[in-house]
Design an enzyme around this catalytic site. Sequence first.
Site, mmCIF file in Angstrom:
data_model
loop_
_atom_site.group_PDB
_atom_site.id
_atom_site.type_symbol
_atom_site.label_atom_id
_atom_site.label_comp_id
_atom_site.label_asym_id
_atom_site.label_seq_id
_atom_site.Cartn_x
_atom_site.Cartn_y
_atom_site.Cartn_z
ATOM 1 N N ASP A 87 37.278 45.325 35.977
ATOM 2 C CA ASP A 87 37.671 45.229 37.213
ATOM 3 C C ASP A 87 38.671 46.351 37.331
ATOM 4 O OD1 ASP A 87 38.338 44.482 39.782
ATOM 5 O OD2 ASP A 87 40.099 43.189 39.029
ATOM 6 N N ASP A 98 41.508 47.261 40.308
ATOM 7 C CA ASP A 98 42.758 46.949 40.546
ATOM 8 C C ASP A 98 43.381 45.714 39.993
ATOM 9 O OD1 ASP A 98 43.089 48.401 43.089
ATOM 10 O OD2 ASP A 98 41.447 47.242 44.061
ATOM 11 N N ASP A 112 41.515 40.422 36.147
ATOM 12 C CA ASP A 112 42.909 39.931 36.111
ATOM 13 C C ASP A 112 42.904 38.936 37.063
ATOM 14 O OD1 ASP A 112 42.406 41.679 38.514
ATOM 15 O OD2 ASP A 112 44.522 41.483 39.009
#
Length: 269
Positions: free
Chosen positions: A16, A18, A212
Site C-alpha cells: 500500500d 498512503d 497500514d
Amino acid sequence: MSNKLDFNQKRGFICDMDGVIYYGNRILPGVREFIQWLQDEKKEYLFLTNNSGYTPKELNQKLARMGLDVPEEHFYTSALATAAFLREQAPGCSVFAIGEAGLLNALYDAGITMNDVNPDYVVVGEGRSYSLDTLTKATNLVMAGAKLIGANSDVSGPIEDGIAPACRALVAPIEMATGKQAYFCGKPNPLMMRTGLRMLQCHSAEAVMVGDRMDTDVISGLESGMSTVLVLSGVSTRETLNTYAYRPSIVLDGVGDIPKMAKAQKTSS
C-alpha cells in the site's frame, strides 16, 4: 509471530502507499532503505493504492519529488482496477464519473466514454470535483437506471493534519438517497489482488502484502493466500488489532523494519 515469515524466501511484495510509503507529502522513515532492499535483492514489487486520484506517472513523479526512483510499471491503482472491471463487464460502455485525472485517464484508456445524460454506470472516486451538484446529478442518474460503482471502499485516508473522507464515505450519500448498493473495485476486492499477483508473475504463497489497514490491506492479502504485514505508520494501531477476528502474519512499526529483519534472518540461517 515473526518466525513464520522469512522475507528472504518471498519473491513478491505488494505494498500500500498512503500510510506505508508516505503520509500526505511526507516520506515515512525507513522507506528509502526498504525500496533499496527490494531493488538490491531483485524482488518483484508493486505499489497498490486504493487512491484513485493519481495516474501511475503522477505517483512516479510524487515519489521522485521525495527522492525515490520507482518506475511507472510498479504502480497499480483502484482507478485502473475499476477501468479493467468495466471493460470486462461492458466493453465500450459510458459513465458519469466523479473523480480526478487518475480515474478519468484510466477510464478513457479502457475505451470508456463520458456521458452525463444516460450513462451505463455512475463511477465515484476521490476528488475535489465532488460537490452537492455532482452528487445530485449522480443520484438522479442512478435512479434512472445507471449502475453505481465505487473505485474503492476506504472510508477515510490519512493526510498530514488528520484524515480526509475517502471513496466509501463519498458514495454513501448516493446509496442512501437511491437505496442502491455500489460495487467497489479496489482493495479488498480479490479481483484487484489477483491482477497485482499476475503483474508480479508471482504465486500468492511467494508474496507478501504490506499495508497500514486491517480492513483493506491485511484482509485482502489474507483472502488472497498471501503473508501479511501490518505497519503501524498509518491508520491502524496495536489497539485496532483487537477489533478484528483475523491477524496479520506480523506487525511492524514501518517498512524500514523489513530489510533489517531480512538481514537478521539471513545471518541466523
